[in-house]
Design an enzyme around this catalytic site. Structure first.
Site, PDB file in Angstrom:
ATOM      1  N   PRO A 149       0.773  -0.965   0.056  1.00 20.27           N
ATOM      2  CG  PRO A 149      -0.264  -1.129   1.569  1.00 20.27           C
ATOM      3  CD  PRO A 149       0.607  -1.995   1.186  1.00 20.27           C
ATOM      4  CD  GLU A 150       4.822  -0.365   1.056  1.00 18.93           C
ATOM      5  OE1 GLU A 150       5.578  -1.318   0.484  1.00 18.93           O
ATOM      6  OE2 GLU A 150       4.475  -0.767   1.065  1.00 18.93           O
ATOM      7  CG  HIS A 151       1.931   1.920  -4.988  1.00 23.45           C
ATOM      8  ND1 HIS A 151       0.951   2.378  -5.437  1.00 23.45           N
ATOM      9  CD2 HIS A 151       0.128   1.354  -3.984  1.00 23.45           C
ATOM     10  CE1 HIS A 151      -0.300   2.524  -5.606  1.00 23.45           C
ATOM     11  NE2 HIS A 151      -0.510   1.709  -4.734  1.00 23.45           N
TER      12      HIS A 151
END
Length: 240
Positions: A149-151
């Site tokens: 999700p940190e993308h």
């Protein structure tokens, strides 16, 4: 997750000198298998600075333990790891310590000289996904889900995932951050086996014991060969 009784001769070591319990290490028994368990279930096993440092210390000690031949890495509770503890990113005074800890942790796991088996007991997001991928073999419960999700706000660690699933899939997963469930993870070669949650501990330990049936010197040579072939340049976290 079902927690089996440690084998005869194993020693359980909890993180010393800390009010909060971060990590539990079960030393190698007669079968040569040791276990490292993330113990921040109430925080979804978020990888804080303290937890990463405790894990790096534990792995350094296990690397020097002549009785250890294979290590199982798992999480306490229903989540393998939700990734880095994002609250620490909100504290600018921690920046230097945070990245030094991250660099050391990635390097320690990636370059660990003996085989690592990830027993993925639930969701593995961000740094938790990285941890699973940096292990050599992944056995997962049916509840496992992998994602980055940190993308949307940060670079994503790419090299280890590329080594496991290949460039096309790795690019898809790090650029979109889409979640991958246990069945798809097995279909794409990300994991070796999917088992019911109640069977995960025993299944991972069975695989680890089969690996540890080889002499330690053979395993050291095999792991060195694996690392050479992977060709991952272990530098700063965001360069991986």
């Amino acid at each position: 997750m079902h927690r089996s009784t440690p084998p005869p001769g194993a020693v359980i070591v909890q993180t010393p000198g800390m009010a909060e319990r971060f990590l539990e290490t079960t030393g190698a028994g007669p079968d040569g298998v040791a276990t490292v368990r993330l113990c921040r279930a109430e925080k979804r096993n978020a990888l804080s600075i303290a937890l990463r440092d405790a894990m790096s210390d534990a792995l350094d000690q296990l690397a020097a333990d002549e009785a250890a031949r294979c290590i199982v890495v798992t999480g306490e509770g229903e989540v393998f790891s939700a990734g880095f503890d994002l609250r620490e990113f909100e504290q600018p005074e921690l920046a230097d310590e945070l990245w030094a800890s991250s660099d050391r942790w990635h390097r320690t796991v990636l370059e660990f000289p003996l085989p690592l088996v990830a027993a993925v007991n639930g969701p593995a997001h961000g740094g938790g996904f990285d941890l699973a991928v940096m292990c050599d073999v992944r056995i997962v419960s049916e509840a496992a889900v992998f994602s980055h999700p940190e993308h949307r706000f940060s670079d994503v660690v790419y090299g280890p995932l590329h080594d496991v699933v290949g460039g096309g899939l790795a690019r898809d997963l790090v650029l979109t951050g889409r979640p991958v469930g246990a069945a798809e993870a097995q279909a794409i070669g990300l994991v070796a086996a999917v088992v019911p949650a109640a069977e995960l501990t025993d299944a991972a330990r069975t695989v680890a014991a089969e690996i540890a049936a080889a002499p330690r010197d053979v395993l050291l040579r095999m792991k060195a060969k694996i690392l050479r072939r992977a060709g991952i340049d272990v530098g700063a976290t965001l360069d991986l």
